[in-house]
Design an enzyme around this catalytic site. Structure first.
Site, PDB file in Angstrom:
ATOM      1  N   ASP A   1       0.865  -1.298  -0.114  1.00  0.00           N
ATOM      2  CA  ASP A   1      -0.011  -0.176   0.107  1.00  0.00           C
ATOM      3  C   ASP A   1       0.921   1.143  -0.088  1.00  0.00           C
ATOM      4  O   ASP A   1       2.074   1.126   0.644  1.00  0.00           O
ATOM      5  CB  ASP A   1      -0.701  -0.015   1.386  1.00  0.00           C
ATOM      6  CG  ASP A   1      -2.286   0.184   1.157  1.00  0.00           C
ATOM      7  OD1 ASP A   1      -2.790  -0.022   0.172  1.00  0.00           O
ATOM      8  OD2 ASP A   1      -2.921   0.639   2.084  1.00  0.00           O
TER       9      ASP A   1
ATOM     10  N   HIS B   1       9.090  -9.603   6.075  1.00  0.00           N
ATOM     11  CA  HIS B   1       8.929  -8.303   5.823  1.00  0.00           C
ATOM     12  C   HIS B   1       9.834  -7.343   6.501  1.00  0.00           C
ATOM     13  O   HIS B   1      10.275  -7.896   7.750  1.00  0.00           O
ATOM     14  CB  HIS B   1       7.413  -8.068   6.078  1.00  0.00           C
ATOM     15  CG  HIS B   1       7.151  -6.472   5.526  1.00  0.00           C
ATOM     16  ND1 HIS B   1       7.233  -5.605   5.937  1.00  0.00           N
ATOM     17  CD2 HIS B   1       6.404  -6.265   4.117  1.00  0.00           C
ATOM     18  CE1 HIS B   1       6.993  -4.369   5.157  1.00  0.00           C
ATOM     19  NE2 HIS B   1       6.378  -4.757   4.027  1.00  0.00           N
TER      20      HIS B   1
ATOM     21  N   TYR C   1       2.455   4.762   1.395  1.00  0.00           N
ATOM     22  CA  TYR C   1       2.330   5.420   2.598  1.00  0.00           C
ATOM     23  C   TYR C   1       0.946   6.580   2.640  1.00  0.00           C
ATOM     24  O   TYR C   1       0.637   7.247   1.580  1.00  0.00           O
ATOM     25  CB  TYR C   1       3.413   6.286   2.855  1.00  0.00           C
ATOM     26  CG  TYR C   1       4.738   5.472   2.880  1.00  0.00           C
ATOM     27  CD1 TYR C   1       5.124   4.417   4.037  1.00  0.00           C
ATOM     28  CD2 TYR C   1       5.836   5.678   2.094  1.00  0.00           C
ATOM     29  CE1 TYR C   1       6.159   3.741   4.103  1.00  0.00           C
ATOM     30  CE2 TYR C   1       6.894   4.930   2.091  1.00  0.00           C
ATOM     31  CZ  TYR C   1       6.932   3.886   3.288  1.00  0.00           C
ATOM     32  OH  TYR C   1       8.234   3.274   3.449  1.00  0.00           O
TER      33      TYR C   1
ATOM     34  N   PHE D   1       7.996   1.595  -0.692  1.00  0.00           N
ATOM     35  CA  PHE D   1       8.963   1.832   0.407  1.00  0.00           C
ATOM     36  C   PHE D   1       9.713   3.059   0.513  1.00  0.00           C
ATOM     37  O   PHE D   1      10.265   3.415   1.508  1.00  0.00           O
ATOM     38  CB  PHE D   1       9.979   0.568   0.535  1.00  0.00           C
ATOM     39  CG  PHE D   1       9.246  -0.610   0.698  1.00  0.00           C
ATOM     40  CD1 PHE D   1       8.876  -0.890   1.951  1.00  0.00           C
ATOM     41  CD2 PHE D   1       9.096  -1.578  -0.305  1.00  0.00           C
ATOM     42  CE1 PHE D   1       8.467  -2.240   2.278  1.00  0.00           C
ATOM     43  CE2 PHE D   1       8.678  -2.866   0.078  1.00  0.00           C
ATOM     44  CZ  PHE D   1       8.199  -3.375   1.118  1.00  0.00           C
TER      45      PHE D   1
END
Length: 220
Positions: free
Chosen positions: A65, A187, A67, A78
């Site tokens: 998703d 992750h 931010y 990221f």
């Protein structure tokens, strides 16, 4: 439908843009952006594609998703804009790069420099409502990005797909592992980074594979 996306991607995805689910998705996204704050800015929704044309892709990193805080998202998973504090997952990515390759943590969390070297920084969902994580999930983006991954898997050879966490690993089910290198681990989130993300050496492994294929390594 005339989607503003880099031409090499447009040629390969044009049929997708005409499908009912994508038309519905577009209507939903337009309504969301018209009625409140959403991220990333509209002109950066397809930033990952625009910075990394289809034939230049060497590595694919799959996120979930965008931010959802002010000024963070700019269309690359990221990554955050210059001058924005590093979110925890990005901090851990830079820690692993330093451990793996000895590269010092950069001043900026803007990963445009990776994209321009052939790293497709692909979120599964390309938009989000401000301060509401996951608010644009299950509206059609996941189907679209599945097609992106499948198209790369089928039409390119010897790519590196980096799958961090169970969500990305499930998303990577369509990848032909006979043609591509697939790297999986926990992750980089603080909740799971110590369960196999730290020490995964994905960055050096990626570069070793690229060099074996006659490609330039990524300057992480």
């Amino acid at each position: 439908m005339n989607v503003k996306i880099e031409e090499s991607w447009k040629q390969r995805l044009n049929e997708e843009f005409e499908k009912p689910y994508f038309v519905n998705l577009t209507q939903f996204v337009r309504a969301e952006y018209a009625s409140g704050t959403c991220y990333p800015p509209g002109n950066l929704i397809f930033n990952a594609f625009n910075l990394c044309p289809f034939e230049k892709v060497k590595v694919v990193i799959i996120g979930q998703d965008p931010y959802h805080g002010p000024g963070q998202a700019h269309g690359l998973c990221f990554s955050v804009n210059d001058g924005i504090a590093f979110p925890p997952s990005l901090q851990n990515i830079f820690k692993e790069i330093k451990s793996d390759l000895g590269v010092e943590v950069p001043v900026s969390g803007n990963l445009t420099r990776w994209a321009e070297q052939g790293v497709l920084l692909l979120n599964a969902t390309l938009t989000v409502r401000a301060h509401q994580a996951g608010s644009h999930q299950r509206k059609g983006w996941e189907a679209f990005t599945d097609v992106v991954i499948r198209t790369l898997s089928e039409q390119r050879d010897h790519l590196v797909f980096i799958l961090w966490g169970a969500y990305a690993q499930k998303k990577g089910a369509v990848i032909d592992r006979r043609r591509h290198l697939v790297l999986s681990s926990a992750h980089p989130s603080p909740l799971s980074a110590y369960q196999g993300f730290f020490g995964n050496k994905h960055f050096s492994t990626t570069n070793e594979y690229l060099v074996q294929q006659g490609e330039l390594p990524i300057e992480w």
